[in-house]
Design an enzyme around this catalytic site. Structure first.
Site, PDB file in Angstrom:
ATOM      1  N   LYS A  17       0.822  -1.215   0.000  1.00 16.11           N
ATOM      2  CA  LYS A  17       0.000   0.000   0.000  1.00 16.11           C
ATOM      3  C   LYS A  17       0.858   1.270   0.000  1.00 16.11           C
ATOM      4  O   LYS A  17       0.599   2.177  -0.765  1.00 16.11           O
ATOM      5  CB  LYS A  17      -0.889   0.065   1.258  1.00 16.11           C
ATOM      6  CG  LYS A  17      -1.963  -0.980   1.345  1.00 16.11           C
ATOM      7  CD  LYS A  17      -2.933  -0.660   2.484  1.00 16.11           C
ATOM      8  CE  LYS A  17      -2.315  -0.709   3.863  1.00 16.11           C
ATOM      9  NZ  LYS A  17      -1.915  -2.039   4.326  1.00 16.11           N
ATOM     10  N   ARG A  69      11.495  -6.419   4.459  1.00 19.06           N
ATOM     11  CA  ARG A  69      11.448  -5.001   4.827  1.00 19.06           C
ATOM     12  C   ARG A  69      12.068  -4.817   6.221  1.00 19.06           C
ATOM     13  O   ARG A  69      12.739  -3.822   6.478  1.00 19.06           O
ATOM     14  CB  ARG A  69       9.983  -4.521   4.830  1.00 19.06           C
ATOM     15  CG  ARG A  69       9.844  -3.047   5.144  1.00 19.06           C
ATOM     16  CD  ARG A  69       8.438  -2.567   4.904  1.00 19.06           C
ATOM     17  NE  ARG A  69       7.489  -3.091   5.877  1.00 19.06           N
ATOM     18  CZ  ARG A  69       6.173  -2.904   5.812  1.00 19.06           C
ATOM     19  NH1 ARG A  69       5.649  -2.221   4.814  1.00 19.06           N
ATOM     20  NH2 ARG A  69       5.376  -3.391   6.732  1.00 19.06           N
ATOM     21  N   ARG A 108      11.679  -1.461  10.883  1.00 15.17           N
ATOM     22  CA  ARG A 108      10.452  -0.921  11.470  1.00 15.17           C
ATOM     23  C   ARG A 108      10.137  -1.626  12.776  1.00 15.17           C
ATOM     24  O   ARG A 108      10.313  -2.836  12.879  1.00 15.17           O
ATOM     25  CB  ARG A 108       9.291  -1.138  10.491  1.00 15.17           C
ATOM     26  CG  ARG A 108       8.846   0.115   9.798  1.00 15.17           C
ATOM     27  CD  ARG A 108       7.768  -0.191   8.818  1.00 15.17           C
ATOM     28  NE  ARG A 108       6.517  -0.602   9.456  1.00 15.17           N
ATOM     29  CZ  ARG A 108       5.328  -0.439   8.908  1.00 15.17           C
ATOM     30  NH1 ARG A 108       5.217   0.132   7.734  1.00 15.17           N
ATOM     31  NH2 ARG A 108       4.248  -0.840   9.523  1.00 15.17           N
ATOM     32  N   ARG A 150      -0.566  -8.131  13.454  1.00 16.19           N
ATOM     33  CA  ARG A 150      -1.145  -7.160  12.512  1.00 16.19           C
ATOM     34  C   ARG A 150      -2.062  -7.863  11.514  1.00 16.19           C
ATOM     35  O   ARG A 150      -3.111  -7.334  11.139  1.00 16.19           O
ATOM     36  CB  ARG A 150      -0.036  -6.372  11.798  1.00 16.19           C
ATOM     37  CG  ARG A 150       0.547  -5.287  12.707  1.00 16.19           C
ATOM     38  CD  ARG A 150       1.943  -4.886  12.295  1.00 16.19           C
ATOM     39  NE  ARG A 150       1.997  -4.299  10.985  1.00 16.19           N
ATOM     40  CZ  ARG A 150       3.039  -4.401  10.161  1.00 16.19           C
ATOM     41  NH1 ARG A 150       4.111  -5.080  10.502  1.00 16.19           N
ATOM     42  NH2 ARG A 150       3.003  -3.816   8.986  1.00 16.19           N
TER      43      ARG A 150
HETATM   44  P1  AMP Z   1       1.050   1.094   8.794  1.00 16.77           P
HETATM   45  O1  AMP Z   1       2.336   1.799   8.490  1.00 16.77           O
HETATM   46  O2  AMP Z   1      -0.101   1.635   8.037  1.00 16.77           O
HETATM   47  O3  AMP Z   1       1.163  -0.411   8.690  1.00 16.77           O
HETATM   48  O4  AMP Z   1       0.719   1.397  10.341  1.00 16.77           O
HETATM   49  C1  AMP Z   1       1.597   1.003  11.378  1.00 16.77           C
HETATM   50  C2  AMP Z   1       0.849   0.947  12.709  1.00 16.77           C
HETATM   51  O5  AMP Z   1       0.308   2.248  13.026  1.00 16.77           O
HETATM   52  C3  AMP Z   1      -0.377   0.035  12.732  1.00 16.77           C
HETATM   53  O6  AMP Z   1      -0.038  -1.327  12.981  1.00 16.77           O
HETATM   54  C4  AMP Z   1      -1.181   0.645  13.884  1.00 16.77           C
HETATM   55  O7  AMP Z   1      -0.644   0.322  15.141  1.00 16.77           O
HETATM   56  C5  AMP Z   1      -0.959   2.131  13.653  1.00 16.77           C
HETATM   57  N1  AMP Z   1      -1.986   2.693  12.728  1.00 16.77           N
HETATM   58  C6  AMP Z   1      -1.794   3.217  11.476  1.00 16.77           C
HETATM   59  N2  AMP Z   1      -2.942   3.612  10.929  1.00 16.77           N
HETATM   60  C7  AMP Z   1      -3.910   3.328  11.848  1.00 16.77           C
HETATM   61  C8  AMP Z   1      -5.321   3.472  11.862  1.00 16.77           C
HETATM   62  N3  AMP Z   1      -5.994   3.982  10.819  1.00 16.77           N
HETATM   63  N4  AMP Z   1      -5.990   3.067  12.983  1.00 16.77           N
HETATM   64  C9  AMP Z   1      -5.339   2.556  14.046  1.00 16.77           C
HETATM   65  N5  AMP Z   1      -4.011   2.378  14.092  1.00 16.77           N
HETATM   66  C10 AMP Z   1      -3.291   2.755  13.000  1.00 16.77           C
END
Ligand code: AMP
Length: 196
Positions: free
Chosen positions: A13, A127, A133, A144
């Site tokens: 994404k 990654r 990360r 996740r």
């Molecule tokens: P991502 O980089 O989008 O995978 O987000 C990393 C982490 O940030 C996720 O596993 C959540 O802990 C938090 N996070 C990001 N976007 C959201 C969201 N829309 N709602 C809740 N937690 C979020």
């Protein structure tokens, strides 16, 4: 145009959203990046979010909704945004619907990237080696994925039931091929201009 990138963790994404942002001129709004910046800066929000992110759980809805509401109010978001990582729960999707309705922007286009689980597991572990990360450990990734299935996948039912435009893209291909599929689905030509 509001484009909502949707899909399990590790489907690509972030990469694809940033490419579509560059082509369309719309800002790339990644809630994960916004939260990571808060963690980096050591803000109150960052301190609250860090342990939750580390475990692979979701940060509370009200926090995310406020963050997105304020981001969508910025001038560069007036003609649209590329959303990456939001909405991730039904309450977030409903809050976004209400925001878009209030500002007369119309519903978003939902782009669902589909990649088999074994491929995404491998991508995420790679990654982890490259970016380090905090939530790319095997344990956090498993969590996740579980959270995605339980809380985020139902968001798609919400969009299908509200009649939003949902485009499913096969994301199991070379990056450029996936980008081309997405641009075609959005009706964006190679130069990013909308095709009549
Ligand atoms: P991502 O980089 O989008 O995978 O987000 C990393 C982490 O940030 C996720 O596993 C959540 O802990 C938090 N996070 C990001 N976007 C959201 C969201 N829309 N709602 C809740 N937690 C979020």
């Amino acid at each position: 145009m509001i484009v909502i990138f949707f899909g399990a963790p590790g489907v690509g994404k972030g990469t694809q959203a940033s490419r579509v942002a560059a082509r369309s001129g719309l800002p790339h709004v990644s809630t994960g990046d916004m939260l990571r910046a808060e963690v980096e800066r050591g803000t109150t929000l960052g301190k609250e979010a860090e342990p939750i992110m580390r475990s692979g759980e979701l940060v509370p809805d009200d926090l995310l909704v406020r963050m997105i509401e304020s981001r969508l109010g910025e001038p560069d978001a007036a003609s649209g945004v590329i959303l990456d990582g939001f909405p991730r729960t039904r309450p977030q999707a409903e809050a976004l619907d209400a925001m878009l309705e209030r500002t007369g922007r119309g519903a978003g286009i939902v782009l669902v990237l589909e990649v088999p689980d074994d491929v995404i597991r491998e991508r995420v572990l790679n990654r982890a080696k490259l970016e380090g990360r905090l939530d790319d450990t095997p344990e956090a990734f498993a969590e996740r994925l579980r959270v995605y299935r339980e809380k985020t996948a139902p968001v798609l039912d919400h969009y299908r039931s509200t009649g939003a435009r949902v485009e499913v893209i096969d994301g199991d291909a070379e990056m450029d091929v996936v980008t081309a599929r997405i641009l075609a689905a959005l009706g964006l030509g190679d130069n990013g201009k909308e095709v009549a």
